[in-house]
Design a protein around this motif. Structure first.
Motif, PDB file in Angstrom:
ATOM      1  N   ILE A   1       5.679  -4.714   3.563  1.00 48.45           N
ATOM      2  CA  ILE A   1       5.295  -4.512   1.663  1.00 48.45           C
ATOM      3  C   ILE A   1       7.343  -3.889   1.376  1.00 48.45           C
ATOM      4  O   ILE A   1       7.756  -3.517   1.890  1.00 48.45           O
ATOM      5  CB  ILE A   1       4.893  -3.166   2.068  1.00 48.45           C
ATOM      6  N   TRP A   2       6.377  -4.303  -0.071  1.00 52.38           N
ATOM      7  CA  TRP A   2       7.959  -4.572  -0.121  1.00 52.38           C
ATOM      8  C   TRP A   2       8.052  -3.573  -1.859  1.00 52.38           C
ATOM      9  O   TRP A   2       8.801  -3.800  -2.172  1.00 52.38           O
ATOM     10  CB  TRP A   2       8.427  -6.331  -1.019  1.00 52.38           C
ATOM     11  N   ASP A   3       6.953  -3.016  -2.467  1.00 54.71           N
ATOM     12  CA  ASP A   3       6.938  -2.433  -3.275  1.00 54.71           C
ATOM     13  C   ASP A   3       7.489  -1.593  -2.890  1.00 54.71           C
ATOM     14  O   ASP A   3       7.237   0.733  -3.789  1.00 54.71           O
ATOM     15  CB  ASP A   3       5.963  -2.697  -3.904  1.00 54.71           C
ATOM     16  N   THR A   4       8.333  -0.357  -2.026  1.00 53.26           N
ATOM     17  CA  THR A   4       8.057   0.710  -1.587  1.00 53.26           C
ATOM     18  C   THR A   4       9.025   1.815  -3.309  1.00 53.26           C
ATOM     19  O   THR A   4       8.689   2.603  -2.925  1.00 53.26           O
ATOM     20  CB  THR A   4       9.557   0.719  -0.261  1.00 53.26           C
ATOM     21  N   ASP A   5       9.669   1.289  -3.297  1.00 51.26           N
ATOM     22  CA  ASP A   5      11.032   1.821  -4.665  1.00 51.26           C
ATOM     23  C   ASP A   5      10.740   0.993  -6.159  1.00 51.26           C
ATOM     24  O   ASP A   5      10.845   1.882  -6.654  1.00 51.26           O
ATOM     25  CB  ASP A   5      12.206   1.380  -4.105  1.00 51.26           C
ATOM     26  N   GLU A   6       8.975   1.078  -6.194  1.00 50.61           N
ATOM     27  CA  GLU A   6       8.872   0.469  -7.252  1.00 50.61           C
ATOM     28  C   GLU A   6       7.854   0.995  -8.143  1.00 50.61           C
ATOM     29  O   GLU A   6       7.653   1.947  -7.570  1.00 50.61           O
ATOM     30  CB  GLU A   6       7.775  -0.847  -7.339  1.00 50.61           C
ATOM     31  N   GLU A   7       8.085   1.640  -8.992  1.00 48.14           N
ATOM     32  CA  GLU A   7       7.495   2.640  -9.875  1.00 48.14           C
ATOM     33  C   GLU A   7       5.539   1.978 -10.395  1.00 48.14           C
ATOM     34  O   GLU A   7       5.504   0.355 -10.614  1.00 48.14           O
ATOM     35  CB  GLU A   7       8.072   3.242 -11.438  1.00 48.14           C
ATOM     36  N   SER A   8       4.534   2.485 -10.115  1.00 51.36           N
ATOM     37  CA  SER A   8       3.466   1.730 -10.593  1.00 51.36           C
ATOM     38  C   SER A   8       2.622   3.069 -11.220  1.00 51.36           C
ATOM     39  O   SER A   8       2.143   3.824  -9.887  1.00 51.36           O
ATOM     40  CB  SER A   8       2.572   1.391  -9.380  1.00 51.36           C
ATOM     41  N   PRO A   9       2.397   3.272 -12.140  1.00 46.20           N
ATOM     42  CA  PRO A   9       1.426   4.591 -12.535  1.00 46.20           C
ATOM     43  C   PRO A   9      -0.234   4.147 -12.398  1.00 46.20           C
ATOM     44  O   PRO A   9      -0.870   5.344 -12.131  1.00 46.20           O
ATOM     45  CB  PRO A   9       0.987   4.726 -13.830  1.00 46.20           C
ATOM     46  N   ASN A  10      -0.892   3.439 -11.377  1.00 53.10           N
ATOM     47  CA  ASN A  10      -2.262   2.615 -11.162  1.00 53.10           C
ATOM     48  C   ASN A  10      -1.895   3.789 -10.050  1.00 53.10           C
ATOM     49  O   ASN A  10      -3.538   2.673  -9.468  1.00 53.10           O
ATOM     50  CB  ASN A  10      -2.474   1.372 -11.511  1.00 53.10           C
ATOM     51  N   LEU A  11      -1.259   3.828  -9.180  1.00 45.90           N
ATOM     52  CA  LEU A  11      -1.953   4.730  -7.329  1.00 45.90           C
ATOM     53  C   LEU A  11      -2.746   5.516  -7.761  1.00 45.90           C
ATOM     54  O   LEU A  11      -2.223   6.675  -8.795  1.00 45.90           O
ATOM     55  CB  LEU A  11      -0.677   4.397  -6.527  1.00 45.90           C
ATOM     56  N   ASP A  12      -3.339   5.787  -7.102  1.00 44.76           N
ATOM     57  CA  ASP A  12      -4.620   6.972  -6.760  1.00 44.76           C
ATOM     58  C   ASP A  12      -3.227   8.178  -6.059  1.00 44.76           C
ATOM     59  O   ASP A  12      -2.250   7.849  -5.661  1.00 44.76           O
ATOM     60  CB  ASP A  12      -5.364   6.402  -6.003  1.00 44.76           C
ATOM     61  N   GLU A  13      -3.428   9.507  -5.458  1.00 48.78           N
ATOM     62  CA  GLU A  13      -2.637   9.868  -5.297  1.00 48.78           C
ATOM     63  C   GLU A  13      -1.982   9.856  -3.715  1.00 48.78           C
ATOM     64  O   GLU A  13      -0.872   9.439  -3.426  1.00 48.78           O
ATOM     65  CB  GLU A  13      -2.833  11.411  -5.134  1.00 48.78           C
ATOM     66  N   ALA A  14      -3.068   9.206  -2.675  1.00 51.93           N
ATOM     67  CA  ALA A  14      -2.790   8.879  -1.714  1.00 51.93           C
ATOM     68  C   ALA A  14      -1.784   7.691  -1.220  1.00 51.93           C
ATOM     69  O   ALA A  14      -1.358   7.763  -0.607  1.00 51.93           O
ATOM     70  CB  ALA A  14      -4.161   8.624  -1.078  1.00 51.93           C
TER      71      ALA A  14
ATOM     72  N   LYS B   1      -0.024   7.146  -3.798  1.00 47.06           N
ATOM     73  CA  LYS B   1       1.456   7.286  -3.981  1.00 47.06           C
ATOM     74  C   LYS B   1       1.648   7.957  -2.939  1.00 47.06           C
ATOM     75  O   LYS B   1       3.882   7.755  -2.298  1.00 47.06           O
ATOM     76  CB  LYS B   1       1.628   8.419  -5.491  1.00 47.06           C
ATOM     77  N   ALA B   2       1.617   8.941  -2.206  1.00 49.01           N
ATOM     78  CA  ALA B   2       1.783   9.970  -1.500  1.00 49.01           C
ATOM     79  C   ALA B   2       2.413   8.674  -0.218  1.00 49.01           C
ATOM     80  O   ALA B   2       2.890   8.451   0.727  1.00 49.01           O
ATOM     81  CB  ALA B   2       1.633  10.743  -0.051  1.00 49.01           C
ATOM     82  N   ASN B   3       1.798   7.746   0.178  1.00 54.14           N
ATOM     83  CA  ASN B   3       2.122   6.626   1.306  1.00 54.14           C
ATOM     84  C   ASN B   3       4.120   5.923   0.680  1.00 54.14           C
ATOM     85  O   ASN B   3       4.153   5.949   1.992  1.00 54.14           O
ATOM     86  CB  ASN B   3       1.153   5.436   1.251  1.00 54.14           C
ATOM     87  N   ARG B   4       3.493   5.989  -0.149  1.00 55.52           N
ATOM     88  CA  ARG B   4       4.732   5.040  -0.946  1.00 55.52           C
ATOM     89  C   ARG B   4       5.629   5.893  -0.447  1.00 55.52           C
ATOM     90  O   ARG B   4       7.368   5.556  -0.963  1.00 55.52           O
ATOM     91  CB  ARG B   4       4.626   4.296  -2.529  1.00 55.52           C
TER      92      ARG B   4
END
Length: 507
Positions: free
Chosen positions: A373-386, A388-391
């Motif tokens: 998984i490479w998007d650890t530090d990227e911003e994405s407004p389309n994620l649900d709360e779970a 976002k918490a995982n990221r």
């Protein structure tokens, strides 16, 4: 007008010109004998210019008893002062604490080493790996362990080609590009050449043909620029008759100026004492045992570290790394993942991780490798709360990994320092790392389900004096806040928590 009259008139004009050229003085014409442009002043008779003593006068005064005594006093004072300064300098040098000689360090001791057994799952192949080297540099990776990448069918020795890269992951040109970029970033590359890595026996029962192919392949990849070779089942491989030839192929032609090539071996299921003996017998540069995975008792783990401490430059520590498994297979919670990262980075030896351990990448069922998984530090407004918490958790774990990696790389006590066990129980342990005139560090971890109390003391025979308190450097326990001071007489650590304490060198 007569000719004589004209001559007289010319003389008058010349005299007028000469008068204009005369220097101006305050009292009219200059006295006879005075040069043009100078002014002669009369010095009063009562003003006397000091001209000093003549040589004869000086010699006469110098011989008087008063001056002789003065000269001798000044001479004696000068030499006494000079001798005093010399003696003081000698005393300072003799009494100053002697710096302990730094042990021999090689690039594989700088760590961490980062295993990538499946390039497709990690980066989509060799070209993807080249693109991801920048991110590996950010977490201070010092060495990559790639593969196995060669072609072979499980348990069919006739299909073994140790010099050919599986075309599914890339070409020879792609591999050379990775080598070039990695070296520019001061990252070394080890190639896993375990022959039958897909089959039941990694060595095809140890035929001479397999060993000969391995030696030939090792020479090929070393000449291409690879920095080391890794093999599995070291306890078996080191018993082959041609094992010294493999060592020579990898370790040969070592000079002071040339970068050393590493021969690395993996062992599983043998106790610490046999691992120590195997290091001496096999002559490998680095051995990776599975002692932390097989021993879950803190007392047994600390005993294993005690046994291998004196060989720390030749020992790697991992949790699941010996089987190319992610750390999260054993450390199933974020707290445990933080804990084992701290433990591996502070043990006396080289920390070895499998890709994804820095973000707590979860294993998958069966033999399939988890996708990185490479998007650890990227911003994405389309994620649900779970999501976002995982990221956020992955990002926090990566930051923790990076901080530990940076700390180990710059602190001599953690890089190659002495090691002292402090306390241990079935679910916890604590140890001290020190180096001459450097900051000292105490690791305390508790992987149990209940709080653990540890008494951090050392017997006087060890020669190291612990202070009454130490500062919390990094912590996963909310009751032990960072930068706070804690008593070493008794420390209570919460379940699945880890902390590293620091105190200064005081002489």
């Amino acid at each position: 007008m007569s000719k004589d009259t004209e001559i007289d008139m010319e003389e008058v004009k010349l005299n007028e010109v000469d008068q204009e050229k005369q220097p101006m003085t305050g009292d009219g014409p200059s006295p006879a004998g005075e040069t043009n442009g100078s002014v002669k002043l009369k010095v009063p008779d009562d003003v006397v210019t000091f001209t000093g003593l003549s040589k004869e006068e000086l010699m006469k005064v110098a011989g008087t008893p008063g001056w002789v005594r003065t000269r001798w006093v000044l001479l004696v004072l000068f030499w006494l002062g000079w001798i005093g300064m010399l003696a003081g300098a000698i005393v300072i040098i003799v009494q100053a604490p002697r710096c302990k000689p730094i042990p021999e360090m090689n690039w594989w001791n700088e760590g961490p080493l980062y295993q990538i057994p499946d390039l497709e799952a990690f980066s989509g192949g060799m070209k993807g790996l080249e693109a991801k080297l920048d991110q590996l540099t950010q977490i201070k990776v010092k060495g990559l362990i790639l593969g196995p990448l060669h072609t072979v069918q499980a348990d069919y020795v006739d299909t073994l080609n140790l010099k050919k890269i599986n075309p599914l992951v890339g070409s020879d040109e792609d591999f050379e590009a990775v080598l070039t970029k990695a070296h520019k970033k001061s990252i070394s590359v080890i190639l896993d050449l375990t022959p039958n890595y897909k089959g039941s026996d990694p060595w095809f029962t140890g035929s001479d043909e397999v060993v000969e192919k391995l030696i030939d392949a090792a020479e090929h990849w070393i000449n291409l620029g690879v920095d080391g070779i890794k093999v599995s089942a070291l306890n078996i491989a080191s018993g082959f008759a041609d094992w010294p030839k493999l060592r020579a192929a990898v370790q040969g032609n070592r000079t002071e100026d040339a970068k050393k090539r590493a021969l690395m071996g993996v062992v599983a299921g043998i106790p610490a004492l046999q691992v120590s003996q195997l290091v001496n017998v096999s002559g490998v540069d680095l051995v990776l045992p599975d002692l932390l995975s097989t021993n879950v008792d803190g007392v047994e783990r600390i005993k294993a570290v005690d046994t291998l401490y004196s060989q720390q430059s030749s020992v790697g520590w991992g949790l699941g790394a010996s089987k190319l498994e992610p750390l999260s297979k054993v450390a199933t919670t974020p707290d445990l993942q933080h804990l084992y990262q701290l433990l591996l980075f502070t043990l006396p030896g080289t920390p070895v991780f499998t890709y994804g351990d820095e973000i707590g990448l979860l294993p998958v069922n069966g033999t399939e490798s988890p996708m990185m998984i490479w998007d650890t530090d990227e911003e994405s407004p389309n994620l649900d709360e779970a999501a976002k918490a995982n990221r956020t958790e992955r990002s926090n774990l990566r930051s923790w990994f990076k901080s530990l990696s940076e700390l180990r790389g710059k602190e001599r006590s953690l890089l190659h320092g002495d090691y002292y066990p402090l306390d241990s129980s079935t679910s916890s342990l604590a140890f001290l790392r020190v180096w001459d005139q450097s900051e000292r560090y105490i690791t305390v971890v508790n992987w149990g389900a209940k709080p653990s109390k540890l008494k951090l003391t050392l017997p006087p025979t060890e020669g190291v004096i612990l202070p009454e308190t130490a500062k919390v450097m990094m912590s996963r326990d909310k009751n032990l806040a960072e930068d706070s001071s804690v008593s070493l007489d008794m420390i209570t650590l919460g379940p699945e928590k880890a902390v590293i304490l620091q105190f200064p060198f005081t002489g």
